[in-house]
Design an enzyme around this catalytic site. Structure first.
Site, PDB file in Angstrom:
ATOM      1  N   ASN A 199      23.864  34.173  77.760  1.00  0.00           N
ATOM      2  CA  ASN A 199      25.286  34.265  78.091  1.00  0.00           C
ATOM      3  C   ASN A 199      26.177  34.306  76.842  1.00  0.00           C
ATOM      4  O   ASN A 199      27.220  34.950  76.851  1.00  0.00           O
ATOM      5  CB  ASN A 199      25.653  33.067  78.976  1.00  0.00           C
ATOM      6  CG  ASN A 199      27.144  32.886  79.123  1.00  0.00           C
ATOM      7  OD1 ASN A 199      27.803  33.620  79.839  1.00  0.00           O
ATOM      8  ND2 ASN A 199      27.686  31.894  78.425  1.00  0.00           N
ATOM      9  N   TYR A 206      32.557  45.984  71.290  1.00  0.00           N
ATOM     10  CA  TYR A 206      32.020  45.019  72.253  1.00  0.00           C
ATOM     11  C   TYR A 206      31.290  45.748  73.393  1.00  0.00           C
ATOM     12  O   TYR A 206      30.158  45.397  73.744  1.00  0.00           O
ATOM     13  CB  TYR A 206      33.175  44.176  72.804  1.00  0.00           C
ATOM     14  CG  TYR A 206      32.851  43.321  74.008  1.00  0.00           C
ATOM     15  CD1 TYR A 206      32.112  42.143  73.885  1.00  0.00           C
ATOM     16  CD2 TYR A 206      33.305  43.677  75.283  1.00  0.00           C
ATOM     17  CE1 TYR A 206      31.831  41.363  75.003  1.00  0.00           C
ATOM     18  CE2 TYR A 206      33.030  42.901  76.392  1.00  0.00           C
ATOM     19  CZ  TYR A 206      32.293  41.743  76.252  1.00  0.00           C
ATOM     20  OH  TYR A 206      32.018  40.964  77.349  1.00  0.00           O
ATOM     21  N   ALA A 222      29.958  48.627  73.327  1.00  0.00           N
ATOM     22  CA  ALA A 222      28.722  49.244  72.827  1.00  0.00           C
ATOM     23  C   ALA A 222      27.586  48.228  72.801  1.00  0.00           C
ATOM     24  O   ALA A 222      26.433  48.551  73.115  1.00  0.00           O
ATOM     25  CB  ALA A 222      28.953  49.815  71.430  1.00  0.00           C
TER      26      ALA A 222
HETATM   27  N1  LIG Z   1      35.666  36.434  80.599  1.00  0.00           N
HETATM   28  C1  LIG Z   1      35.516  37.647  81.118  1.00  0.00           C
HETATM   29  O1  LIG Z   1      36.450  38.213  81.714  1.00  0.00           O
HETATM   30  C2  LIG Z   1      34.182  38.341  80.999  1.00  0.00           C
HETATM   31  C3  LIG Z   1      34.037  39.583  81.646  1.00  0.00           C
HETATM   32  C4  LIG Z   1      32.802  40.236  81.574  1.00  0.00           C
HETATM   33  C5  LIG Z   1      31.757  39.655  80.886  1.00  0.00           C
HETATM   34  N2  LIG Z   1      31.922  38.445  80.257  1.00  0.00           N
HETATM   35  C6  LIG Z   1      30.755  37.874  79.572  1.00  0.00           C
HETATM   36  O2  LIG Z   1      30.560  36.555  80.059  1.00  0.00           O
HETATM   37  C7  LIG Z   1      29.887  35.775  79.057  1.00  0.00           C
HETATM   38  C8  LIG Z   1      30.624  34.460  78.855  1.00  0.00           C
HETATM   39  O3  LIG Z   1      31.929  34.742  78.392  1.00  0.00           O
HETATM   40  P1  LIG Z   1      33.156  33.738  78.588  1.00  0.00           P
HETATM   41  O4  LIG Z   1      34.268  34.560  79.075  1.00  0.00           O
HETATM   42  O5  LIG Z   1      32.703  32.539  79.331  1.00  0.00           O
HETATM   43  O6  LIG Z   1      33.458  33.401  77.039  1.00  0.00           O
HETATM   44  P2  LIG Z   1      33.874  32.050  76.311  1.00  0.00           P
HETATM   45  O7  LIG Z   1      34.692  31.170  77.185  1.00  0.00           O
HETATM   46  O8  LIG Z   1      34.423  32.488  75.013  1.00  0.00           O
HETATM   47  O9  LIG Z   1      32.469  31.298  76.101  1.00  0.00           O
HETATM   48  C9  LIG Z   1      31.507  31.825  75.227  1.00  0.00           C
HETATM   49  C10 LIG Z   1      30.408  30.791  75.020  1.00  0.00           C
HETATM   50  O10 LIG Z   1      29.447  31.312  74.118  1.00  0.00           O
HETATM   51  C11 LIG Z   1      29.363  30.473  72.953  1.00  0.00           C
HETATM   52  N3  LIG Z   1      29.130  31.340  71.796  1.00  0.00           N
HETATM   53  C12 LIG Z   1      29.894  32.386  71.391  1.00  0.00           C
HETATM   54  N4  LIG Z   1      29.389  32.917  70.270  1.00  0.00           N
HETATM   55  C13 LIG Z   1      28.280  32.195  69.967  1.00  0.00           C
HETATM   56  C14 LIG Z   1      27.331  32.243  68.912  1.00  0.00           C
HETATM   57  N5  LIG Z   1      27.413  33.162  67.941  1.00  0.00           N
HETATM   58  N6  LIG Z   1      26.318  31.356  68.917  1.00  0.00           N
HETATM   59  C15 LIG Z   1      26.215  30.419  69.900  1.00  0.00           C
HETATM   60  N7  LIG Z   1      27.073  30.318  70.914  1.00  0.00           N
HETATM   61  C16 LIG Z   1      28.105  31.200  70.938  1.00  0.00           C
HETATM   62  C17 LIG Z   1      30.707  29.740  72.924  1.00  0.00           C
HETATM   63  O11 LIG Z   1      30.653  28.492  72.233  1.00  0.00           O
HETATM   64  P3  LIG Z   1      31.053  28.389  70.663  1.00  0.00           P
HETATM   65  O12 LIG Z   1      32.268  29.243  70.457  1.00  0.00           O
HETATM   66  O13 LIG Z   1      31.278  26.916  70.444  1.00  0.00           O
HETATM   67  O14 LIG Z   1      29.856  28.888  69.943  1.00  0.00           O
HETATM   68  C18 LIG Z   1      30.921  29.497  74.419  1.00  0.00           C
HETATM   69  O15 LIG Z   1      30.125  28.426  74.869  1.00  0.00           O
HETATM   70  C19 LIG Z   1      29.812  36.650  77.811  1.00  0.00           C
HETATM   71  O16 LIG Z   1      28.538  37.248  77.713  1.00  0.00           O
HETATM   72  C20 LIG Z   1      30.876  37.718  78.059  1.00  0.00           C
HETATM   73  O17 LIG Z   1      30.600  38.905  77.365  1.00  0.00           O
HETATM   74  C21 LIG Z   1      33.110  37.783  80.307  1.00  0.00           C
END
Ligand SMILES: NC(=O)c1ccc[n+]([C@@H]2O[C@H](COP(=O)([O-])OP(=O)(O)OC[C@H]3O[C@@H](n4cnc5c(N)ncnc54)[C@H](OP(=O)(O)O)[C@@H]3O)[C@@H](O)[C@H]2O)c1
Length: 242
Positions: A88, A153, A155
């Protein structure tokens, strides 16, 4: 579900969607290994999950760090095995037109969003094979639609999608399944970064995906292998993947 101690790794589980998935799994009786860079946020998440999970092991660090990945796998191994790997954790990177994009920054996005899930999968495979496990790779509609400003992103997610479908085919004989899940728009930190300065209060919280996760984790992994799901689609469409 068997009485076996079911074990899951969820990367990026300190907040947002990953924490929601971890909560669902904890309530379903899984033992959890969770990841994220911010140690304080991760420990807070682990403390909350521990109040109802069988056990939670937080592993803090960047998912591109080989020692962090090894620690995630070692933790699952020490707990007894691995049923589920949820890739994730992901980064959005800089939002803006491709012609203004700092191309070397591709060098960050691909290792985080594509390389790390693939290496973690390679490392987890012996454990997943032993339990006929499931890999869930989180994707986005940005993998398919050409949204201005989100090209790099998108890509990475497009690459993740092709690799996941390939993986699902290659791992069939080993009894391991892989699926893609597009969670849809959600009010999280990443989404706010995608719309800097904009009001995103009309987007649902990631809890909106809870019914989907409960449905997916009820499925036989063999029956969903290689499929792509949209978690916010109406329930009947989960049976006909996106
Ligand atoms: N939000 C949306 O609308 C949306 C839509 C489509 C897909 N997604 C996908 O859903 C997933 C979760 O996204 P989210 O919206 O929940 O984002 P988020 O709130 O920013 O959470 C991202 C999580 O990943 C961790 N993370 C990020 N970079 C990291 C790294 N390099 N190493 C280890 N941990 C890392 C962050 O913790 P730290 O920053 O502390 O590392 C956090 O726990 C992602 O794959 C995203 O692409 C989201």
């Amino acid at each position: 579900m068997s009485e076996q101690n079911r074990i899951a790794i969820v990367t990026g589980a300190s907040r947002g969607l990953g924490l929601v998935i971890a909560r669902v799994l904890a309530r379903r009786g899984h033992t959890l290994v969770i990841g994220g860079r911010d140690r304080t946020a991760l420990d807070d998440a682990a403390a909350e999950l521990s109040s109802y999970a069988r056990a939670v092991v937080p592993i803090a660090g960047d998912i591109t760090d080989q020692f962090v990945r090894a620690a995630l796998i070692d933790a699952a191994d020490r707990l007894g095995g691995l049923n589920l790997l949820v890739n994730n954790a992901s980064e959005l990177g800089t939002v803006g037109p491709l012609m203004a994009f700092d191309i070397p920054r591709f060098g960050r996005l691909f290792p985080v969003n594509v390389g790390a899930p693939m290496v973690l999968t390679q490392m987890a495979l012996p454990l997943l094979r032993a339990r006929r496990g499931l890999i869930v790779n989180i994707t986005s509609d940005a993998a398919i639609a050409a949204y201005p400003g989100w090209g790099p992103y998108g890509a990475t997610k497009a690459a993740l999608e092709l690799l996941t479908r390939t993986l699902a085919t290659e791992l069939r004989d080993q009894g391991v399944s892989a699926v893609l899940v597009d969670p849809g728009d959600m009010r999280t930190r990443m989404h706010q970064e995608a719309f800097p300065g904009e009001d995103i209060s009309d987007r649902p919280l990631p809890d909106v995906t809870v019914p989907f996760w409960n449905w997916l984790f009820d499925q036989d992994p063999d029956a969903v292998r290689g499929q792509r799901f949209a978690a916010q689609q109406e329930t009947s469409k989960w049976l006909q993947p996106a």
